[in-house]
Design a protein around this motif. Sequence first.
Motif, PDB file in Angstrom:
ATOM      1  N   PHE A   1       0.820  -1.206   0.000  1.00 50.04           N
ATOM      2  CA  PHE A   1       0.000   0.000   0.000  1.00 50.04           C
ATOM      3  C   PHE A   1       0.858   1.262   0.000  1.00 50.04           C
ATOM      4  O   PHE A   1       2.069   1.203   0.192  1.00 50.04           O
ATOM      5  N   SER A   2       0.198   2.393  -0.206  1.00 49.28           N
ATOM      6  CA  SER A   2       0.890   3.682  -0.242  1.00 49.28           C
ATOM      7  C   SER A   2       1.051   4.301   1.136  1.00 49.28           C
ATOM      8  O   SER A   2       1.953   5.100   1.355  1.00 49.28           O
ATOM      9  N   LEU A   3       0.158   3.968   2.056  1.00 47.53           N
ATOM     10  CA  LEU A   3       0.199   4.476   3.418  1.00 47.53           C
ATOM     11  C   LEU A   3       0.221   3.320   4.408  1.00 47.53           C
ATOM     12  O   LEU A   3      -0.341   2.262   4.131  1.00 47.53           O
ATOM     13  N   CYS A   4       0.831   3.551   5.553  1.00 42.77           N
ATOM     14  CA  CYS A   4       0.593   2.711   6.719  1.00 42.77           C
ATOM     15  C   CYS A   4      -0.504   3.392   7.527  1.00 42.77           C
ATOM     16  O   CYS A   4      -0.353   4.567   7.900  1.00 42.77           O
ATOM     17  N   ILE A   5      -1.610   2.692   7.749  1.00 42.29           N
ATOM     18  CA  ILE A   5      -2.739   3.280   8.471  1.00 42.29           C
ATOM     19  C   ILE A   5      -3.033   2.399   9.677  1.00 42.29           C
ATOM     20  O   ILE A   5      -3.380   1.232   9.533  1.00 42.29           O
TER      21      ILE A   5
ATOM     22  N   ILE B   1      -8.854   6.511  17.092  1.00 41.71           N
ATOM     23  CA  ILE B   1      -7.733   7.323  16.645  1.00 41.71           C
ATOM     24  C   ILE B   1      -7.049   6.558  15.530  1.00 41.71           C
ATOM     25  O   ILE B   1      -7.121   5.322  15.473  1.00 41.71           O
ATOM     26  N   ILE B   2      -6.393   7.283  14.632  1.00 44.88           N
ATOM     27  CA  ILE B   2      -5.804   6.628  13.470  1.00 44.88           C
ATOM     28  C   ILE B   2      -4.511   7.323  13.068  1.00 44.88           C
ATOM     29  O   ILE B   2      -4.486   8.523  12.814  1.00 44.88           O
ATOM     30  N   SER B   3      -3.425   6.547  13.045  1.00 47.46           N
ATOM     31  CA  SER B   3      -2.132   7.052  12.581  1.00 47.46           C
ATOM     32  C   SER B   3      -2.033   6.849  11.073  1.00 47.46           C
ATOM     33  O   SER B   3      -2.283   5.749  10.569  1.00 47.46           O
ATOM     34  N   VAL B   4      -1.686   7.926  10.375  1.00 54.41           N
ATOM     35  CA  VAL B   4      -1.483   7.884   8.927  1.00 54.41           C
ATOM     36  C   VAL B   4      -0.016   8.226   8.661  1.00 54.41           C
ATOM     37  O   VAL B   4       0.440   9.341   8.951  1.00 54.41           O
ATOM     38  N   ASP B   5       0.716   7.260   8.118  1.00 53.51           N
ATOM     39  CA  ASP B   5       2.155   7.399   7.883  1.00 53.51           C
ATOM     40  C   ASP B   5       2.410   7.225   6.395  1.00 53.51           C
ATOM     41  O   ASP B   5       1.961   6.239   5.792  1.00 53.51           O
ATOM     42  N   GLY B   6       3.121   8.186   5.798  1.00 56.55           N
ATOM     43  CA  GLY B   6       3.357   8.102   4.363  1.00 56.55           C
ATOM     44  C   GLY B   6       4.707   8.664   3.970  1.00 56.55           C
ATOM     45  O   GLY B   6       5.388   9.340   4.750  1.00 56.55           O
ATOM     46  N   GLY B   7       5.100   8.360   2.737  1.00 51.19           N
ATOM     47  CA  GLY B   7       6.343   8.886   2.183  1.00 51.19           C
ATOM     48  C   GLY B   7       6.169   9.181   0.711  1.00 51.19           C
ATOM     49  O   GLY B   7       5.292   8.616   0.050  1.00 51.19           O
TER      50      GLY B   7
END
Length: 256
Positions: free
Chosen positions: A65-69, A90-96
Amino acid sequence: MIIYKTEEEIELMRASAKVLAQAHGEVAKIIREGVTTRQLDQRAEEFIRDNGGIPSFKGYNDFPFSLCISPNSVVVHGFPSDYTLKDGDIISVDGGVFLNGYHSDSAYTYPVGNVTPEILALLQRTKESLYLGIEQAVAGNRMGDISYAVQQHVEKQGYGVVRELVGHGVGKKLHERPEVPNYGKRGSGLKLQTGLVIAIEPMVNLGTKQIVQERDGWTIRTKDKMPSAHFEHTVVVRKDKAEVLTSFEYIEKALQ
C-alpha cells in the motif's frame, strides 16, 4: 555509512516533502466516521502520483500500500483495508513520497469523532515530544539529546515509549543510517552535523511500551491493546535551529 546532504540535495528533498505534506492534507479532508482506511490510501496515492511523485512505501519490502494506516492499538505498519472509521477511534497515517530521486517521510495521528480526554492527551503529548526532539536536532548535539527529549516528556505522563521501532536517516533511500531512538541518555550517541537529514518519529503508548507483531508480518500492536500515537517529521540538522522539511500545515488547515 551516514550520508550528509548538500544544500542542492536538501532543496530536492524539500520539494518531495511538500508533496507529502499536501497529500496528508488531502487525506485529512476525508477522515471521518464511515470512511474506510482503504479510501484514505487511495486518495493519497492518487494525489502523490498526480503531483509527479511515487508513494515511497508501495512495494518497499513488498509492502502493498501507499500508506501505513494504524487505528487505535496498532502502533505502526497497519494495512489499509475495509475497516470503517468509527466515533472514538484514533488513526495514525504514515506516508512517504519519492520525488527528484529523494524520499520524505511523515506521520500524524488523528482523532475521529468524540475521543476521550485521556486519549486526546496522549495525542497532544506525543506531538509535543516530536517538537521537543526536533529542538535538539542541531549541530554539536548528540543523538541521545533528541532521544532523551522525547522520552522524558512522555514518560513523565506515565506513557510507554516503544523501543523496538525508531526513526532513521532519509535520503535517496527511505531508511538510511543513523537510527533515531525515542529513548536514550542525554549527551550520548552520534554527534550531530549540519546536513544530516533524519525522520524523528515518537511512537508512544497509553499503556505498556511492549509491542507484538501480527501474522501478516507487518502490523505492530501494543501488547496490552491500549491505544498508541505516532507523529513524524523529516528534519535537517542545522547549526542553530533544525529545519523541518515536512509540514502539518495542510493537515491543520483541513481540520479547522
